[in-house]
Design a protein around this motif. Sequence first.
Motif, mmCIF file in Angstrom:
data_model
loop_
_atom_site.group_PDB
_atom_site.id
_atom_site.type_symbol
_atom_site.label_atom_id
_atom_site.label_comp_id
_atom_site.label_asym_id
_atom_site.label_seq_id
_atom_site.Cartn_x
_atom_site.Cartn_y
_atom_site.Cartn_z
ATOM 1 N N SER A 164 0.825 -1.216 0.000
ATOM 2 C CA SER A 164 0.000 0.000 0.000
ATOM 3 C C SER A 164 0.858 1.265 0.000
ATOM 4 O O SER A 164 0.576 2.216 -0.732
ATOM 5 C CB SER A 164 -0.928 0.008 1.214
ATOM 6 N N GLY A 165 1.886 1.282 0.818
ATOM 7 C CA GLY A 165 2.788 2.421 0.857
ATOM 8 C C GLY A 165 3.886 2.266 -0.183
ATOM 9 O O GLY A 165 4.710 1.351 -0.099
ATOM 10 N N VAL A 166 3.898 3.145 -1.153
ATOM 11 C CA VAL A 166 4.820 2.979 -2.272
ATOM 12 C C VAL A 166 6.285 3.074 -1.845
ATOM 13 O O VAL A 166 7.176 2.571 -2.526
ATOM 14 C CB VAL A 166 4.507 4.011 -3.370
ATOM 15 N N ASP A 204 -8.414 -5.110 -5.023
ATOM 16 C CA ASP A 204 -8.139 -5.611 -3.671
ATOM 17 C C ASP A 204 -6.832 -6.398 -3.617
ATOM 18 O O ASP A 204 -6.300 -6.634 -2.536
ATOM 19 C CB ASP A 204 -9.276 -6.521 -3.188
ATOM 20 N N HIS A 205 -6.352 -6.814 -4.793
ATOM 21 C CA HIS A 205 -5.184 -7.696 -4.819
ATOM 22 C C HIS A 205 -4.063 -7.125 -5.676
ATOM 23 O O HIS A 205 -3.343 -7.857 -6.349
ATOM 24 C CB HIS A 205 -5.608 -9.093 -5.299
ATOM 25 N N GLN A 206 -3.922 -5.811 -5.628
ATOM 26 C CA GLN A 206 -2.738 -5.159 -6.182
ATOM 27 C C GLN A 206 -2.454 -3.914 -5.351
ATOM 28 O O GLN A 206 -3.376 -3.239 -4.893
ATOM 29 C CB GLN A 206 -2.921 -4.793 -7.665
ATOM 30 N N HIS A 207 -1.171 -3.637 -5.145
ATOM 31 C CA HIS A 207 -0.750 -2.448 -4.376
ATOM 32 C C HIS A 207 -1.411 -2.415 -2.993
ATOM 33 O O HIS A 207 -1.858 -1.371 -2.533
ATOM 34 C CB HIS A 207 -1.104 -1.158 -5.131
ATOM 35 N N GLN A 208 -1.437 -3.569 -2.338
ATOM 36 C CA GLN A 208 -2.111 -3.665 -1.041
ATOM 37 C C GLN A 208 -1.231 -4.379 -0.025
ATOM 38 O O GLN A 208 -0.563 -5.371 -0.346
ATOM 39 C CB GLN A 208 -3.430 -4.434 -1.170
ATOM 40 N N ASP A 209 -1.268 -3.888 1.236
ATOM 41 C CA ASP A 209 -0.676 -4.650 2.333
ATOM 42 C C ASP A 209 -1.425 -5.966 2.492
ATOM 43 O O ASP A 209 -2.651 -6.039 2.269
ATOM 44 C CB ASP A 209 -0.782 -3.870 3.651
ATOM 45 N N LEU A 210 -0.709 -7.002 2.906
ATOM 46 C CA LEU A 210 -1.342 -8.289 3.189
ATOM 47 C C LEU A 210 -2.154 -8.172 4.475
ATOM 48 O O LEU A 210 -1.604 -7.926 5.552
ATOM 49 C CB LEU A 210 -0.275 -9.371 3.339
ATOM 50 N N LYS A 217 -10.131 -10.204 1.980
ATOM 51 C CA LYS A 217 -8.701 -10.445 1.946
ATOM 52 C C LYS A 217 -8.045 -9.485 0.962
ATOM 53 O O LYS A 217 -8.547 -9.279 -0.150
ATOM 54 C CB LYS A 217 -8.438 -11.888 1.522
ATOM 55 N N PHE A 218 -6.928 -8.905 1.350
ATOM 56 C CA PHE A 218 -6.187 -7.983 0.503
ATOM 57 C C PHE A 218 -4.775 -8.526 0.275
ATOM 58 O O PHE A 218 -4.228 -9.227 1.115
ATOM 59 C CB PHE A 218 -6.101 -6.593 1.142
ATOM 60 N N GLY A 219 -4.182 -8.163 -0.843
ATOM 61 C CA GLY A 219 -2.803 -8.532 -1.131
ATOM 62 C C GLY A 219 -2.670 -9.285 -2.441
ATOM 63 O O GLY A 219 -3.560 -10.050 -2.836
#
Length: 438
Positions: free
Chosen positions: A126-128, A300-306, A313-315
């Motif tokens: 999430s944080g570039v 939800d599944h790109q550029h996301q913290d796990l 669910k993210f990541g």
Amino acid sequence: MHKSLIPFVAGALLTTPALAQEAQVSEARQHADIEKLVSFGTRHTLSSQTDPKRGIGAALNWAEGEFRRSAKACGGCLTIARPETTVSGTRIPTPVRLADVIAIQRGSERPDEVVIVQGHIDSRVSGVMDATKDAPGANDDGSGVSLVLEAARMLSKRKFPTTIVYAVLSGEEQGLYGGKLLADYATKQGWKVKAVLNNDIVGGTHGSDGLVDDTHVRVFSEGPRADATDKTRADARRFGGENDSPSRNLSRYVAGLAQPGLEVRQVWRSDRMGRGGDHLPYLEKGYPAIRFSVAIEDYDHQHQDLRTENGTKFGDTIDEMDFPYLAKVTRLNIAALAAIAAAPMPPAPKVEAALSTNSDISWQAVPGARSYNVWQRRTDATEWEAKPVRAGVADTKVSLTGVRGDDWLFGVSAVADGGAQSPIAAAVPGGAFVPLGQ
């Protein structure tokens, strides 16, 4: 490109459907590739370059090793290079060493003519600027890297008159640095870049809203050229050509190579809204470049913290990918690479039709061309007509009697001895497949 155009583009090429049968893309191998990429924890551009197991350095070393395995399997047909530079910017506050890894399969006749296939190996959360958290980057862009590696494994078994470059890039998430590095490298090498196939997020079929599409792949292409001069823009306003950049006609060409089960959805903009990819630096230099990407993105599944929030669910994890779909996109890229590498450069046609009932089209001879096909379409038509208006032209000019040029757009493709045909280049301002500064 109209589907009925396929026999003229690919049938004689033995790329479609023959190559589709020959290219036994392995889903298991691509799955293993991405598992390995995920195992590096993070591949963030600012992560470790020296840790043997974690970070961007370890990932690049592994990719180079895979290229070397392919090179050994083909008797040394691939030359491995590692272009490097030092970069800094908004997302790289302290100068850092940046490297791409490429494998060059040199053409047997015209090695200066080059088609590039690429994907970026770096990942993010999430944080570039976060270079420490786990960033699996399975689909973004482990999928593109796996596609490039698989294309090298398949096509290095064959010989082509022109060069194929397989490229694994760094620094995309921090500002398209790897694409710029390789575009600059291409210029320094004196390559005549016929096409760049950028693959970024090509391994998923489910959207974050539940929509599913495993039968299309999007291909993005620019309209007006990024390297257009004031004169080019003025000429295009007067004579047309805003829908006939080399990249747009490259997109049409690739669409004509699609096989049942995976159609190309042409998206007529340079990239997704408000976003970018590693093909853009090539466009700035005037090289034809397109982007392949999934039909449906899953945000939800790109550029996301796990993490999991409210049951969601993210990541960017491997379990969210669709490997049969990735294999289909890989096969399409392989067919396109083989077609372009076997073909001559597209010509640079011109048309004279003012105040005349005829249209006179001319071009310079192209190295490796046996003959030329001449195409036309109405100015309001999206695709070239199904068949050339003149086929097998041995000369470098034709006169279309009774065809009033005001109402038509014209293009020319080059055909090699074996039947391999180039993309169509339009006879419009900026239609030639070369940088406008040349």
